[in-house]
Scaffold this motif. Structure first.
Motif, short mmCIF file in Angstrom:
data_model
loop_
_atom_site.label_atom_id
_atom_site.label_comp_id
_atom_site.label_asym_id
_atom_site.label_seq_id
_atom_site.Cartn_x
_atom_site.Cartn_y
_atom_site.Cartn_z
N ASP A 276 0.65 -1.00 -0.05
CA ASP A 276 0.19 -0.12 -0.05
C ASP A 276 1.02 1.20 0.05
N ALA A 277 2.13 1.13 -0.47
CA ALA A 277 2.90 2.32 -0.28
C ALA A 277 2.43 3.33 -1.29
N LEU A 278 1.90 3.15 -2.69
CA LEU A 278 1.50 4.34 -3.58
C LEU A 278 0.12 4.61 -2.91
N ALA A 279 -0.63 3.66 -2.60
CA ALA A 279 -2.07 4.10 -2.11
C ALA A 279 -1.97 5.04 -0.98
N GLY A 280 -1.19 4.63 0.00
CA GLY A 280 -1.13 5.61 1.24
C GLY A 280 -0.68 6.98 0.88
N ALA A 281 0.28 6.93 -0.17
CA ALA A 281 0.76 8.33 -0.45
C ALA A 281 -0.33 9.25 -1.04
N LEU A 282 -0.94 8.56 -2.16
CA LEU A 282 -1.96 9.39 -2.82
C LEU A 282 -3.25 9.72 -1.81
N ASP A 283 -3.41 8.72 -1.02
CA ASP A 283 -4.70 8.97 0.11
C ASP A 283 -4.28 10.18 0.94
N ALA A 284 -3.03 10.26 1.22
CA ALA A 284 -2.45 11.40 2.17
C ALA A 284 -2.65 12.72 1.22
N HIS A 285 -1.97 12.54 0.12
CA HIS A 285 -2.38 13.86 -0.77
C HIS A 285 -3.99 14.18 -0.88
N GLN A 286 -4.99 13.31 -0.91
CA GLN A 286 -6.18 13.37 -1.04
C GLN A 286 -6.64 14.13 0.20
N ARG A 287 -6.20 13.81 1.39
CA ARG A 287 -6.59 14.47 2.51
C ARG A 287 -6.19 15.75 2.90
N TYR A 288 -4.93 15.75 2.44
CA TYR A 288 -4.31 17.19 2.25
C TYR A 288 -5.06 18.28 1.65
N LEU A 289 -5.52 17.90 0.38
CA LEU A 289 -6.33 18.90 -0.22
C LEU A 289 -7.48 19.10 0.37
N GLU A 290 -8.18 18.57 1.21
CA GLU A 290 -9.26 18.86 1.70
C GLU A 290 -9.10 20.00 2.86
N SER A 291 -8.02 20.61 3.12
CA SER A 291 -7.61 21.38 4.20
C SER A 291 -7.16 22.45 3.46
N GLY A 292 -6.91 22.75 1.97
CA GLY A 292 -6.42 24.09 1.49
C GLY A 292 -6.03 23.75 0.31
N GLN A 293 -5.14 24.58 -0.47
CA GLN A 293 -4.87 24.63 -1.74
C GLN A 293 -4.01 23.13 -2.05
N ASP A 294 -3.68 23.13 -3.38
CA ASP A 294 -2.95 22.19 -3.74
C ASP A 294 -1.55 22.62 -4.22
N ASP A 295 -0.72 22.75 -3.19
CA ASP A 295 0.41 23.24 -3.12
C ASP A 295 1.45 22.09 -2.93
N LEU A 296 0.97 21.04 -2.77
CA LEU A 296 2.20 19.82 -2.28
C LEU A 296 3.02 19.39 -3.58
N ALA A 297 4.46 19.43 -3.20
CA ALA A 297 5.40 19.30 -4.27
C ALA A 297 6.18 18.01 -4.15
N VAL A 298 6.29 17.31 -2.61
CA VAL A 298 6.85 16.37 -2.52
C VAL A 298 6.47 15.63 -1.39
N MET A 299 6.48 14.31 -1.52
CA MET A 299 5.92 13.23 -0.38
C MET A 299 7.10 12.23 -0.27
N GLY A 300 7.18 11.74 0.92
CA GLY A 300 8.32 10.77 1.33
C GLY A 300 7.61 9.64 2.08
N SER A 301 7.91 8.49 1.94
CA SER A 301 7.63 7.36 2.63
C SER A 301 8.12 6.81 3.88
N ARG A 302 7.66 6.27 4.75
CA ARG A 302 8.22 5.84 5.98
C ARG A 302 9.16 4.75 5.51
N VAL A 303 10.56 4.72 6.09
CA VAL A 303 11.56 3.74 5.45
C VAL A 303 11.81 2.82 6.53
N VAL A 304 11.54 1.57 6.51
CA VAL A 304 12.24 0.66 7.59
C VAL A 304 13.29 -0.19 7.06
#
Length: 325
Positions: free
Chosen positions: A102-130
Motif C-alpha cells: 500500500d505504499a503508493l495508495a498510502g501516499a495518494l490517500d494522504a495527498h487527497q486528505r491534504y487537499l481537503e484543508s487547503g490549496q494543492d501546493d504539495l510538491a514532494v512526499m516521502g514514505s516511511r522507510v524501515v
C-alpha cells in the motif's frame, strides 16, 4: 492522478527483482515504470527487461553505457518520466527499496486528505522507510521542517503526516509539474546529497509531507546511518555539501547557517567513529578543495556519452532551459 515509478539499478539483480515485483503488486497500480540500469555487469538489465514485458508497453528500460551514480540515474529516469507529459507524480527509488503493498495508495490517500484543508501546493512526499527488521531505518529518518508554522504542522497532521523540508530518494514522490518548473537533479553530484539538494529545491516555497502510511523497506546490508564509516564515498559528501551551500538556490540564508553547523558536527562524529581516519581525512581535504574550486557541470554534459536515448536527451535539455529561466 497518474504515477510513473522510476527505479535506478546497479549490480543488485536479486534485490531489483524483488523491488520490481513489489511495484507490480501495488494495491493501487502504478501507471508507468522507467528502470534505469546504470551499466550493471551482473545481469540486472536482463532481469529488468524480462520483468518489464508484463507491463505491456507501460514499462521502459534505459540501459546506460556508463555508471552515472544515483544522481545521474535519477536525472535520466525523471527526464524519461517527463517525456510522458500526462504524469502527475514521479515515484523514485533505488533497486534496494522494496515497497509495501500500500505504499503508493498510502501516499495518494494522504495527498487527497491534504487537499481537503487547503490549496494543492504539495510538491514532494516521502514514505516511511524501515529496515528488514521492520524498524525505522536511521539512514532515512525524516526530520520536521525547521520553522514550520503552526498552521503548516496542523494541516499536515490532519492528513496523518508531518511537514518536511527535504527527503531522500528512497521512495520519494515528486510532483511532475514542479519538476517541469525547476528542472532535474544535478547529475554531477554522482552520489550523496543529490536528493537533499533536489528535494530542498523542490520544497522552497512549496509543501512536503512525510507519509507514515506509505511504507517501504530499504534493504541495505546493515542497519545504520550513511555517516557510519563511509570510506572513500566521504569525498562526495564533502564536495557535494559545499556545492549545495555555495551554489544551490535550495536553501535560504538562515537555513544554510543551520545546515552548515549540523554538517560540521556530523563530519566530526564520522571522523571520530571511523576505523580508517587517515582515509577520511584525505577525502575531506580533496572534497574541500574541489567543493570550493569547482562547480557541477550541466546535466547534458555529464550524460552526453552515457547512452541516454535521444528523446530523453531532448527532455533533459528542455528541463535544463526551464530551470534556467
Amino acid at each position: 492522478m497518474r504515477v510513473t515509478a522510476v527505479l535506478v539499478a546497479y549490480n543488485r539483480r536479486e534485490l531489483l527483482r524483488e523491488s520490481l515485483e513489489a511495484i507490480a503488486a501495488q494495491s493501487r497500480p502504478v501507471d508507468r515504470i522507467v528502470v534505469v540500469d546504470n551499466a550493471s555487469d551482473d545481469g540486472s538489465g536482463d532481469v529488468a527487461a524480462e520483468m518489464l514485458e508484463a507491463w505491456e508497453g507501460r514499462g521502459r528500460l534505459i540501459r546506460l553505457t556508463e555508471n552515472t551514480g544515483g544522481a545521474g540515474g535519477f536525472a535520466v529516469g525523471i527526464a524519461a518520466a517527463e517525456v510522458e507529459e500526462s504524469t502527475d507524480w514521479i515515484w523514485v527509488m533505488d533497486d534496494d527499496t522494496v515497497p509495501g503493498p500500500d505504499a503508493l495508495a498510502g501516499a495518494l490517500d494522504a495527498h487527497q486528505r491534504y487537499l481537503e484543508s487547503g490549496q494543492d501546493d504539495l510538491a514532494v512526499m516521502g514514505s516511511r522507510v524501515v529496515w528488514t527488521d521492520g524498524e525505522d531505518h536511521p539512514m532515512n529518518t525524516p526530520k520536521p521542517k525547521i520553522g514550520a508554522s503552526q498552521w503548516e504542522r496542523d494541516r499536515a497532521a490532519k492528513a496523518g503526516c508531518m511537514e518536511i523540508r527535504s527527503i531522500s530518494f528512497v521512495s520519494a514522490f515528486l510532483r511532475a509539474s514542479r519538476v517541469r518548473e525547476l528542472g532535474l537533479p544535478i547529475a554531477d553530484y554522482f552520489l550523496w546529497n543529490d536528493d537533499f539538494e533536489f528535494s530542498a529545491r523542490m520544497l522552497r516555497g512549496a509543501r512536503g509531507l512525510f507519509v507514515p502510511a506509505s511504507v517501504v523497506a530499504h534493504k541495505t546490508a546493515k542497519r545504520g546511518s550513511s555517516d557510519q564509516d563511509p570510506g572513500p564515498r566521504f569525498y562526495y559528501e564533502v564536495r557535494n555539501k559545499l556545492w549545495v551551500f555555495r551554489l544551490s538556490p535550495a536553501l535560504r540564508g538562515w537555513e544554510k547557517a543551520l545546515y552548515i553547523g549540523a554538517t560540521a558536527r556530523r563530519w566530526l562524529r564520522t571522523l571520530r567513529a571511523s576505523s580508517d581516519r587517515g582515509q577520511l581525512l584525505g577525502c575531506l581535504r580533496r572534497g574541500w578543495r574541489d567543493g570550493w574550486r569547482t562547480a557541477p557541470r550541466p546535466d547534458r554534459d555529464v550524460l552526453r556519452n552515457a547512452g541516454v536515448p535521444v528523446d530523453v536527451k531532448i527532455e533533459i535539455d528542455r528541463l535544463t532551459r526551464a530551470s534556467n529561466r
